[in-house]
Design a protein around this motif. Sequence first.
Motif, PDB file in Angstrom:
ATOM      1  N   UNK A  52       0.831  -1.223   0.000  1.00 13.21           N
ATOM      2  CA  UNK A  52       0.000   0.000   0.000  1.00 13.21           C
ATOM      3  C   UNK A  52       0.857   1.262   0.000  1.00 13.21           C
ATOM      4  N   UNK A  53       0.583   2.137  -0.942  1.00 14.36           N
ATOM      5  CA  UNK A  53       1.390   3.333  -1.095  1.00 14.36           C
ATOM      6  C   UNK A  53       1.338   4.256   0.121  1.00 14.36           C
ATOM      7  N   UNK A  54       0.240   4.219   0.879  1.00 14.31           N
ATOM      8  CA  UNK A  54       0.146   5.157   1.997  1.00 14.31           C
ATOM      9  C   UNK A  54       1.111   4.803   3.119  1.00 14.31           C
ATOM     10  N   UNK A  55       1.710   3.635   3.047  1.00 15.78           N
ATOM     11  CA  UNK A  55       2.638   3.247   4.113  1.00 15.78           C
ATOM     12  C   UNK A  55       4.083   3.619   3.824  1.00 15.78           C
ATOM     13  N   UNK A  56       4.391   4.107   2.637  1.00 12.03           N
ATOM     14  CA  UNK A  56       5.795   4.421   2.359  1.00 12.03           C
ATOM     15  C   UNK A  56       6.119   5.879   2.701  1.00 12.03           C
ATOM     16  N   UNK A  57       7.403   6.167   2.809  1.00 12.87           N
ATOM     17  CA  UNK A  57       7.857   7.544   3.016  1.00 12.87           C
ATOM     18  C   UNK A  57       7.801   8.232   1.660  1.00 12.87           C
ATOM     19  N   UNK A  58       6.727   8.972   1.441  1.00  9.76           N
ATOM     20  CA  UNK A  58       6.344   9.416   0.098  1.00  9.76           C
ATOM     21  C   UNK A  58       7.464  10.197  -0.601  1.00  9.76           C
ATOM     22  N   UNK A  59       8.044  11.152   0.144  1.00 10.07           N
ATOM     23  CA  UNK A  59       9.088  12.005  -0.397  1.00 10.07           C
ATOM     24  C   UNK A  59      10.253  11.199  -0.980  1.00 10.07           C
ATOM     25  N   UNK A  60      10.615  10.155  -0.248  1.00  7.38           N
ATOM     26  CA  UNK A  60      11.771   9.356  -0.664  1.00  7.38           C
ATOM     27  C   UNK A  60      11.521   8.624  -1.974  1.00  7.38           C
ATOM     28  N   UNK A  61      10.264   8.575  -2.409  1.00  6.62           N
ATOM     29  CA  UNK A  61       9.978   7.834  -3.633  1.00  6.62           C
ATOM     30  C   UNK A  61      10.036   8.712  -4.875  1.00  6.62           C
ATOM     31  N   UNK A  62      10.462   9.967  -4.705  1.00  9.51           N
ATOM     32  CA  UNK A  62      10.546  10.863  -5.852  1.00  9.51           C
ATOM     33  C   UNK A  62      11.945  11.411  -6.122  1.00  9.51           C
ATOM     34  N   UNK A  63      12.802  11.423  -5.094  1.00  7.07           N
ATOM     35  CA  UNK A  63      14.038  12.196  -5.151  1.00  7.07           C
ATOM     36  C   UNK A  63      15.242  11.411  -5.660  1.00  7.07           C
ATOM     37  N   UNK A  64      15.824  11.904  -6.725  1.00  8.54           N
ATOM     38  CA  UNK A  64      17.127  11.395  -7.152  1.00  8.54           C
ATOM     39  C   UNK A  64      18.182  12.108  -6.325  1.00  8.54           C
ATOM     40  N   UNK A  65      19.001  11.353  -5.587  1.00 10.59           N
ATOM     41  CA  UNK A  65      19.978  11.950  -4.683  1.00 10.59           C
ATOM     42  C   UNK A  65      21.359  11.920  -5.333  1.00 10.59           C
ATOM     43  N   UNK A  66      21.952  13.103  -5.469  1.00  9.11           N
ATOM     44  CA  UNK A  66      23.235  13.243  -6.156  1.00  9.11           C
ATOM     45  C   UNK A  66      24.384  13.030  -5.173  1.00  9.11           C
ATOM     46  N   UNK A  67      24.777  11.774  -4.962  1.00 10.49           N
ATOM     47  CA  UNK A  67      25.760  11.474  -3.916  1.00 10.49           C
ATOM     48  C   UNK A  67      27.208  11.530  -4.380  1.00 10.49           C
ATOM     49  N   UNK A  68      27.473  11.352  -5.659  1.00  4.57           N
ATOM     50  CA  UNK A  68      28.868  11.387  -6.109  1.00  4.57           C
ATOM     51  C   UNK A  68      29.183  12.773  -6.667  1.00  4.57           C
TER      52      UNK A  68
END
Lengths: 248, 248, 248, 248, 248, 248
Positions: free
Chosen positions: A171-187
């Motif tokens: 169920x989508x309502x159980x996930x951390x919504x923000x984290x499912x959209x963001x590409x994180x530029x780590x390098x």
Amino acid sequence: MSVMMQYLFQGFNCRADRKYRDMLLDIGTEEIGHVEMLCTMISQLLDGAPADQVDELAKDPLIGAALGGMNPQHVIVSGLGATPSDSNGFPWNGRYIVSSGNLLADFRANLNAESQGLVQVVRLYEQTTDPGIREMLSFMIARDILHQNQWLAAIDEIEQMDGPIAPASFPRELIVEEASRQFLNFSEGEESSQGRWANGPLYDGTGNFEYVAKPQPQGQAPELKPAADHQHSTPGKAPYITNPPTSF
Amino acid sequence: MSVMMQYLFQGFNCRADRKYRDMLLDIGTEEIGHVEMLCTMISQLLDGAPADQVDELAKDPLIGAALGGMNPQHVIVSGLGATPSDSNGFPWNGRYIVSSGNLLADFRANLNAESQGLVQVVRLYEQTTDPGIREMLSFMIARDILHQNQWLAAIDEIEQMDGPIAPASFPRELIVEEASRQFLNFSEGEESSQGRWANGPLYDGTGNFEYVAKPQPQGQAPELKPAADHQHSTPGKAPYITNPPTSF
Amino acid sequence: MSVMMQYLFQGFNCRADRKYRDMLLDIGTEEIGHVEMLCTMISQLLDGAPADQVDELAKDPLIGAALGGMNPQHVIVSGLGATPSDSNGFPWNGRYIVSSGNLLADFRANLNAESQGLVQVVRLYEQTTDPGIREMLSFMIARDILHQNQWLAAIDEIEQMDGPIAPASFPRELIVEEASRQFLNFSEGEESSQGRWANGPLYDGTGNFEYVAKPQPQGQAPELKPAADHQHSTPGKAPYITNPPTSF
Amino acid sequence: MSVMMQYLFQGFNCRADRKYRDMLLDIGTEEIGHVEMLCTMISQLLDGAPADQVDELAKDPLIGAALGGMNPQHVIVSGLGATPSDSNGFPWNGRYIVSSGNLLADFRANLNAESQGLVQVVRLYEQTTDPGIREMLSFMIARDILHQNQWLAAIDEIEQMDGPIAPASFPRELIVEEASRQFLNFSEGEESSQGRWANGPLYDGTGNFEYVAKPQPQGQAPELKPAADHQHSTPGKAPYITNPPTSF
Amino acid sequence: MSVMMQYLFQGFNCRADRKYRDMLLDIGTEEIGHVEMLCTMISQLLDGAPADQVDELAKDPLIGAALGGMNPQHVIVSGLGATPSDSNGFPWNGRYIVSSGNLLADFRANLNAESQGLVQVVRLYEQTTDPGIREMLSFMIARDILHQNQWLAAIDEIEQMDGPIAPASFPRELIVEEASRQFLNFSEGEESSQGRWANGPLYDGTGNFEYVAKPQPQGQAPELKPAADHQHSTPGKAPYITNPPTSF
Amino acid sequence: MSVMMQYLFQGFNCRADRKYRDMLLDIGTEEIGHVEMLCTMISQLLDGAPADQVDELAKDPLIGAALGGMNPQHVIVSGLGATPSDSNGFPWNGRYIVSSGNLLADFRANLNAESQGLVQVVRLYEQTTDPGIREMLSFMIARDILHQNQWLAAIDEIEQMDGPIAPASFPRELIVEEASRQFLNFSEGEESSQGRWANGPLYDGTGNFEYVAKPQPQGQAPELKPAADHQHSTPGKAPYITNPPTSF
């Protein structure tokens, strides 16, 4: 051999609509035949080679790689026959196959296996100019192309039903919504901002990709307690036993 | 750990446009952090457990499976720490990662890895009711969903250019054309005729699937020559040595 | 090294009459000496080779295969010494040895090990013409022949007591009697009907072999239930969690 | 799975009389069916188990051992399906099979495999009282007994031709004759003098066993030269490089 | 078992002064005895256990871990005997041993092996209260303490001659001198500045440790050329074959 | 790659003073960079090689050994990229790393790893005369020398606190005192009496080494009970089942 075992185990374990099981066993059975073809090819290539030339022959990467034949073992252990090993002589093993029970995830494993396989067969084709081997490889290339088409079709069928995320059932309502959209530029460098993976709609229709150029740490810093006494890990502790013996 | 190593090696080896390398290293670096999160979670769950209860704890499949913790080794070998092994205590190894250099094939490997991974994390979520662990897993589920979206995007970008077969660069006129259309019904039952994989257009636009209900053998029956003398394999041969010694 | 470890573990674990334990440890101890002989031979063959020729030397399948010496590791890792790996550089591992506790089964494992071993040593002999190595191999061939004789003798002793089926202790009235006589012709062609395995008395004296040219399926077709909800495997299911959280 | 792969590879590689190839493929094909039977049994036993009881179930050694099912992976990775691993979760691998090309050696490998297999199935039978499983195991026990009979028959056929040493083709005049008769008593105790392996005629008809109570060292003591300079192994050597750079 | 094999192989391969070889074989031979002691202990602990309780017993981490005994295999495969596997049932393998030919490096490997071993045996001691097992472990603990003392002594002897860097024989003027002094602070936090490893004289007497709080990239950024055509890796290339066939 | 993973896991699992964790992660992070450097070097060396010469190139032991590149896989599987395998193509695996939680034991593992590593890099240096590669190796040699200095320092810090035995926390009065002093001369020859390991004070200050030229057996001879009935191991037992079925 990986695809043969992967499709057979997926088929034997299949709990979904019967047509999937039948399809998996059809292709798995075909792959048993491909293993036989490769064994026969390797054995025939080694035919009639004298003891001291077989090694030369086996250095040819085509023979060496196709199914198993790194050289010294061909002459000494397997008696000029094929072995279930890779081109480094590393044996095939059961962790190579994927059979999770989730059809979408497993069909993606199968598409990947056929894609890697085709890349390798095409490279083998490049390395030989023997017309007989090229003819057999042409047949295998055609089958691998077909199998990619088939897994694309099977994946399409499931995605029509459930969308592109495997599994679809969390169920989508159980996930951390923000984290499912963001590409994180780590390098270092921001060239990664230019791809489709950082721009435009998400493929599951829940929003848009978002590029985070300077991601910040989330959550608290990790903190571990000192080791338990019975682990004998902590410097500077006096000698002790947690359950000292009363006597021997 | 497989995705971490897979993305880093694909990035280190990447010879294509720089944005792919950067993107691979971004996600690979994020995965180093996920490995640390899992190590910390396992270590914290084992915190303070007395010698004779740690084993009980480690039987919990959630702890056991997450990164490595089969029980006796936790207490005896790793000192209540995580290990790079799976839930059967089988060590992670380098054959788990895929880095072929062909981007379409490798992105499919990555999509498969994230799909299998998400199925497993969702199953872990089902097995625990601990709110702290569920919260951390919710974050990881969100990232895995995002990563599936990202690989779908990266695959889409390549397929727009080259079509859906990996690699695209093998000339079609060299393959056995017929073999690239026919679904061969090798196992019993014909339920497999009902799927998309047996009907309608091929995904690479070269024709239509064709269902062959009773495939016939092609090519000649395999025929191997007798073993060479120096292999000492043939029954009924008199004693011999191919290069007899002249003396010792 | 496999026979050394196999005989030592069979001996250490032996629960039968003491003479078996003593015999296993005698031969196991001898095999420790054979491992030393091979290590010494490999080290001596590598003696004095300059950095850039050792690799050439190590390509010789005899050196490469005898105990462990695939090339780059000899020069870089093991310092011109032998390693416990096979001729592909694949390390020896504990799953290679057999120690079931059942003497008849284990002596058959030992006879097999000595038979495979002798075939390999004879092939090595064929590949070299160096008199010193051939002399050492002649000694090893003689010992392997003796060891085959010894396991044949030990097997004979047990079969005199118990007959040829290992283990002898399962009551015959509990087996599916018919299935213990029929050779089933599952592959194409009926050449298999011509062997001793399809004609004449069974070796355990319970009847005669029977050749079934067209075997029929027995038992019901396999039928698996749909996957459990908590497995998240079934296409077309709505999102759900089996134990939904009440809150975070 | 080992016997399935072993018989198929021996068959695919077979260079001897065609009846052997046909026989090997008959039995190899039957073993594919046995693998399917075991997969189905495991999947059925796991049917309908709730998330938190599957682990309990999988602790039952019968389920765990039959083909692959150590617990956490069943629930998390394989989706209540079988996996190609052993009862410790260690994956099946290609080094488990034997296919040397020498028929006598390989048939002994097969007899050993069926003997070990039957011992294990009988032990499984002891551990369950479930009538359904016992019924299936009774069928498998019968087939394993038959297969032992068949390999005994195939071995007998070859031994009639060539005698009991595999391979038969190494000329006896080239071996160190004495070494082929002597049982060497290397461990403490002389109980080993009482067996058939130390008394009476050799099985290959070349003489009699001879018991050597106090074996003496043969050959010279091993002597290795100092390590080559380029190996950087010798203590007390001044700094050096064998090919010093002329400049950078 | 690792130390047994490690010391024996180091001894068999030893090219240095004879006293090292003799010492290595002395300790290696003692370790064969330790393996036998552990096998016997495991077999005795399993003695007399009924079929359905052996599994319970084998869950005890002490038994399970000592040499090999994960449960289902004890009852089904090894017949209540020990196996050369670790406490996860993962088989011992040849890559576990170190034998580089360089004595200082190898004696450090041995000191490490005895240190890890003693930590594990002490943890085992903590987990049992059985006086018989504790007595045997007390003996083994004493031997492991002695062996640590012995490797410390052997290391000391070599370091007196050659200093503390293994190998000592690489000329110092050829290294990048600066890089041999600087501790580079690559992770967040500067707690690492407080240790002996960041302050005071280097142990090889060539200067002092230097703490670099903010290390800068050195060398050029990595740059790889596009993949070769014959690798079929580059997106957007037209179909091609590097050596097209002239005909079939 | 082993040191990278070893330091990272030791750091992630670290429960001691924070400066150790920070130091471990500093060096572990540096090692990620070394892996990238080696991957880049291998990829660059393979740059531009035509299909049929890559194999030649890959036979060069330097390329082959540095990180992973045995030949056929470079061309066929990894697309001219590096792989996480050793110079025999054997994949890196998780059992290679040591992370016990005991700092003294683990720092000795690290000192051993850097010593073996430096010996190997120096041997690689000997095998090439390419100035570019030698320059990069000179940098790595310098870092390995520094890292040996650092682990010597970290070990020194712990030994100042706790003495040289790892772990220090087992009470000395519980060990078999005599066994902690005696060097046992188990192999032939007494050259081993001449080393520091057989003479002078023990390094933990508890007495002196003692040389036992002719060690005597201690403890009773091992005695195992006959196998349990349910193991079906004992020759000469009549057929039986421990829990006979009442019916099917």
